[in-house]
Design a protein around this motif. Sequence first.
Motif, PDB file in Angstrom:
ATOM      1  N   ARG A 116       0.852  -1.181   0.000  1.00 21.47           N
ATOM      2  CA  ARG A 116       0.000   0.000   0.000  1.00 21.47           C
ATOM      3  C   ARG A 116       0.882   1.223   0.000  1.00 21.47           C
ATOM      4  O   ARG A 116       2.091   1.134   0.257  1.00 21.47           O
ATOM      5  N   LEU A 117       0.280   2.356  -0.303  1.00 19.55           N
ATOM      6  CA  LEU A 117       1.029   3.608  -0.245  1.00 19.55           C
ATOM      7  C   LEU A 117       1.334   3.956   1.207  1.00 19.55           C
ATOM      8  O   LEU A 117       0.483   3.776   2.088  1.00 19.55           O
ATOM      9  N   LEU A 118       2.530   4.443   1.450  1.00 19.14           N
ATOM     10  CA  LEU A 118       2.957   4.780   2.804  1.00 19.14           C
ATOM     11  C   LEU A 118       2.951   6.291   2.998  1.00 19.14           C
ATOM     12  O   LEU A 118       3.331   7.047   2.107  1.00 19.14           O
ATOM     13  N   GLY A 119       2.536   6.705   4.191  1.00 19.63           N
ATOM     14  CA  GLY A 119       2.500   8.113   4.528  1.00 19.63           C
ATOM     15  C   GLY A 119       3.780   8.567   5.199  1.00 19.63           C
ATOM     16  O   GLY A 119       4.677   7.759   5.487  1.00 19.63           O
ATOM     17  N   PRO A 120       3.889   9.845   5.496  1.00 23.05           N
ATOM     18  CA  PRO A 120       5.121  10.391   6.072  1.00 23.05           C
ATOM     19  C   PRO A 120       5.466   9.826   7.448  1.00 23.05           C
ATOM     20  O   PRO A 120       6.643   9.629   7.756  1.00 23.05           O
ATOM     21  N   ASN A 121       4.471   9.564   8.274  1.00 24.00           N
ATOM     22  CA  ASN A 121       4.765   9.030   9.609  1.00 24.00           C
ATOM     23  C   ASN A 121       5.289   7.605   9.549  1.00 24.00           C
ATOM     24  O   ASN A 121       6.251   7.245  10.239  1.00 24.00           O
ATOM     25  N   GLU A 122       4.655   6.781   8.715  1.00 26.34           N
ATOM     26  CA  GLU A 122       5.110   5.397   8.611  1.00 26.34           C
ATOM     27  C   GLU A 122       6.524   5.332   8.036  1.00 26.34           C
ATOM     28  O   GLU A 122       7.358   4.535   8.482  1.00 26.34           O
ATOM     29  N   LEU A 123       6.809   6.178   7.053  1.00 31.18           N
ATOM     30  CA  LEU A 123       8.160   6.213   6.505  1.00 31.18           C
ATOM     31  C   LEU A 123       9.162   6.742   7.536  1.00 31.18           C
ATOM     32  O   LEU A 123      10.323   6.332   7.554  1.00 31.18           O
TER      33      LEU A 123
END
Length: 229
Positions: A116-123
């Motif tokens: 899935r696409l990852l957001g800034p926090n997960e990255l």
Amino acid sequence: MTELLWGKEPARTRGPKPAITLTAIAEAAIAIADAEGLDAVSMQRIAGDLPVTKMALYRYVPGKTELVAVMSDLAMGGPPDRPDLPWREALRTWAIDLYDGFTRHPWLLQSTIGRRLLGPNELAWMERGVAALTGSGLSGGEQLDSILVITSHVRNIAQQSTTFPGHTTGLTEEDWQRSLGEILATEAGRFPHLTTAMRTSAGSENQGLEFGLARILDGLELLISDRTG
């Protein structure tokens, strides 16, 4: 989806000032998921908690799939700042912090799986984990695999120790331990090795978390020593 996750929504140049924000919608959805589980989240439920109609919500987010991605990244937040730790302690605290996040929001165990696409926090979480291994002598692939193995262990223990909203068994850890003890007390002959192990254990999921982390980190320490030695 990428624009929503990374806060790059196109600017509104016409029409009235928005009554709410995407963040407010995600926060309302998080509150529902925390209380009742991810399945309880719907546009209708969210609209009931906000000063907008269900149809108005679609002006901010196309549907539940996109909403879950936004609320997941928001609920995870960024990793706590823990500077100047040796690599082993940095990874241990990183894993404990991740476990705490999963147990605060158990539905994250459902929403953060698969491609899935990852957001800034997960990255940012991934960045913090990989940063601990910078200069360790491990290749980039090995650093990423190390984070994957640690994350998998954390997720597994969190899955076992968490009661999901809307899916409760009605048993606490103490209830489960007592029930198993009562069964083994009458079935010791059928399960002799398990009975012996249970008699000499006073464990919990948290002890399992630390035990598994220590063994994973032991293995990484041997590998790093081999590469740098």
